[in-house]
Design an enzyme around this catalytic site. Sequence first.
Site, mmCIF file in Angstrom:
data_model
loop_
_atom_site.group_PDB
_atom_site.id
_atom_site.type_symbol
_atom_site.label_atom_id
_atom_site.label_comp_id
_atom_site.label_asym_id
_atom_site.label_seq_id
_atom_site.Cartn_x
_atom_site.Cartn_y
_atom_site.Cartn_z
ATOM 1 N N ALA A 63 -11.156 29.243 40.727
ATOM 2 C CA ALA A 63 -11.520 28.244 39.854
ATOM 3 C C ALA A 63 -11.990 28.581 38.390
ATOM 4 O O ALA A 63 -12.416 29.805 38.559
ATOM 5 C CB ALA A 63 -12.588 27.295 40.592
ATOM 6 N N GLY A 102 -9.907 29.811 44.658
ATOM 7 C CA GLY A 102 -8.942 28.807 44.341
ATOM 8 C C GLY A 102 -7.529 29.073 44.112
ATOM 9 O O GLY A 102 -6.571 28.555 44.376
ATOM 10 N N GLU A 105 -6.151 29.702 47.443
ATOM 11 C CA GLU A 105 -5.829 28.410 48.161
ATOM 12 C C GLU A 105 -4.539 27.863 47.505
ATOM 13 O O GLU A 105 -3.902 26.997 48.187
ATOM 14 C CB GLU A 105 -7.236 27.554 47.765
ATOM 15 C CG GLU A 105 -8.393 28.258 48.582
ATOM 16 C CD GLU A 105 -9.563 27.157 48.235
ATOM 17 O OE1 GLU A 105 -10.130 27.320 46.980
ATOM 18 O OE2 GLU A 105 -10.307 26.969 49.153
ATOM 19 N N GLU A 125 -15.812 33.571 46.768
ATOM 20 C CA GLU A 125 -16.870 32.581 46.704
ATOM 21 C C GLU A 125 -18.177 32.803 47.319
ATOM 22 O O GLU A 125 -19.102 32.341 46.651
ATOM 23 C CB GLU A 125 -16.088 31.217 47.282
ATOM 24 C CG GLU A 125 -15.267 30.543 46.822
ATOM 25 C CD GLU A 125 -13.869 31.020 46.993
ATOM 26 O OE1 GLU A 125 -13.633 32.133 47.590
ATOM 27 O OE2 GLU A 125 -12.709 30.244 46.822
#
Length: 694
Positions: A63, A102, A105, A125
């Site tokens: 992210a 992310g 993911e 994370e």
Amino acid sequence: MGEMVSYGVSGGIAEVVIDNPPVNAASHGVRAGLASALARFEGDAEAGALIIRCAGRTFVAGADIKEFGKPMADPQLPDLLKRFDAAIKPIVAAVHGMVLGGGFELALACHYRIADARARFGFPEVRLGLLPGAGGTQRVPRLAGLQIAIDMITGGGQIGAEAAKQAGLVDMVTDGDLADAARGFARDLVAAGKGARSAADLSMPADDPALFDAARKSVARKMRGQTAPLKALEAIRLGYEGGPFDQALDREYALCREMVTGSQSRALRHIFAAEREVAKVPGLSADTTARMVETAGVIGLGVMGRGIVMALAAATVPVIAVALDQAHLDAAMKAIRDTWAGQVAKGSLTQAEMDARLARITGTVEPARLVDADLVIEAVSEDIERKQAVFATLGSVTKPGTILASNTSFLDIDTLADASGRAADVCGMHFFNPAHIMRLLENVRTTRIAPDAVATIMAFGKRIGKLAVLSGVCDGFIVNRMLSKRSREAFFLVEEGASPSVIDKVVLDYGFPMGPLALGDLAGLDIQAAARKSRAAKATPRELRADFVEQMVAAGRLGQKSGSGWYVYDEKRKSSSNPETDALVSAHAKRHGLALREIGADEIRERLLYAMVNEGARLLDEGVAPRPHDIDIAMVNGLGWPAYTGGPMFWADQIGLATVLATIERFRKEQGDAYWTPSPLLARLAGEGRGFYA
Ligand code: CAA
């Protein structure tokens, strides 16, 4: 569609390319671009399958950290990825570089994954005080099983492409052209009539409460004080307790959002950004280029010198290692070989790698051999005259332009610059013990050093895998100067009646790996006594009076190495409280007419830590530390200040400098100006309602 994402179709296969330098973070433009590309693909009769890949050096590395803490514009990543689950035509992720957070993911929400052989996968994370918030905790256990999911998600480590394939997280690994391989893979899917498939349709593996229990215990030990790994385990359990897949995903995201605003995540994100900031050297013009370092030298092969030699050789730097005499050289080479042989025996190093490292070391007793070195690190004992003599030799035997660095931890490097006759090439490179393991390197900018020499030592630090911060010249540089204030306060607290184990517990509870007195025992009380002696001329009567380490050394108690110091140690080095210490403290109090009192944990913590914050403010005031970032990074990596508090300066900002100042003023009244005069910078910032950072 935003310009960060392009869409094209060729030969029946659609291709989306994400281009968001430097690391293709899943910024709003990328998410919006992917949403439109997906819609376009779904309505595109010409396209039988979709490939998602990235331009540049990496797949999506997570992210966009810069968006954290601000309102996140739609589409949110979890919602976007749910649409991948629902797609009816196959989607293939073609990944290279770092497939993180992310980004991982996103790849996991695609129906198939093909990876470049050098790709790395992971969930960093937890290192940012977060957990995967876009399905990672739900998709990985379904694809790879619980053990791998728990290890990857709570540990924050990475695995390579082959391991990811073995785990079932990747379908194919290629060392050829990734885009070509992905196109072939997608065409084969279409030809074979293989359609979409989603991890959402897989069941969770059988529950294993014992595995979760073991993981909870393990993270509580290995990542003490951190909330994120425990929350991550809770998130994985949503696969059993969180309702249907989509609902579990919503709850996972809610947990992640909650953590983004938490104090630990804010602090850890600060540390992530500060690590990158410290690499930027203030006051160097953009066109300053580093000097070439092909061969390095180390002179002085005691514990520090050997560690530095190992660090360099492990980082593929050829090293000329100079010892005082043949006996010292033999001892050093034996110690180096033994250390690496131990790693080979444990399986953490291969014999071939050990041999390659040894082949990079040229041992000698002739300083003149350093003529081939481009940078020499001096690591002889901490004696200014000895070091001056070494620098005089280095100034004459090395080539002009060879950088001459001292590993001293407190001596004045400017005087070494004088001795060398080559002040523009002289600096400090202060490694931490054990030098081949500790990540921090304090590079010391002397007053007359050439700008390109500064650029060289910063670049060289990075090249050998260290986290280099820049400090000016002063007694102790950043870490040891701040630490000396904590040690002083710890001795005063003992004098006033706090027991060593209570003091250490307060520091341990705050999150440090070890308390100040246990640290003294580990480092050696004789070393601490010698450092106190070298500073005695400038010490106050009270500092001289708190002579516990000298008393212990006189009684043969040197800390862990002699089995007794502040604590006593059994043969496994397990510590317990030392009746001799209690007797010593009582006798000391009687001798000096001191009244002992109960001291609460808050006072102990504030005195130990605010003493460091105040000293940090002085370092900034004096320009020794260029920025608060350098102090936070140095203390987190050099002393084990818990990263999840953000380091001393960030932590003080969170408390509020006015509160810190008021407490310091109270201590000043109780303890005296000599120890608690607030730094002018701290007083000024507190008065203006500001912090060190803003
Ligand atoms: N978001 C925004 N910027 C990022 C970023 C990210 N995720 N990752 C790196 N950058 C920026 C860095 O700040 C740096 O910027 P400057 O040049 O302005 O200093 C630049 O990209 C280059 O980064 P590095 O200097 O670190 O480059 P590197 O090659 O040494 O390392 C990397 C590359 C391994 C990707 C490393 O940057 C890294 O570890 N990044 C963080 C990855 C991460 O933590 N991802 C997870 C994010 S959280 C998440 O994804 C949560 C979720 O699901 C909800």
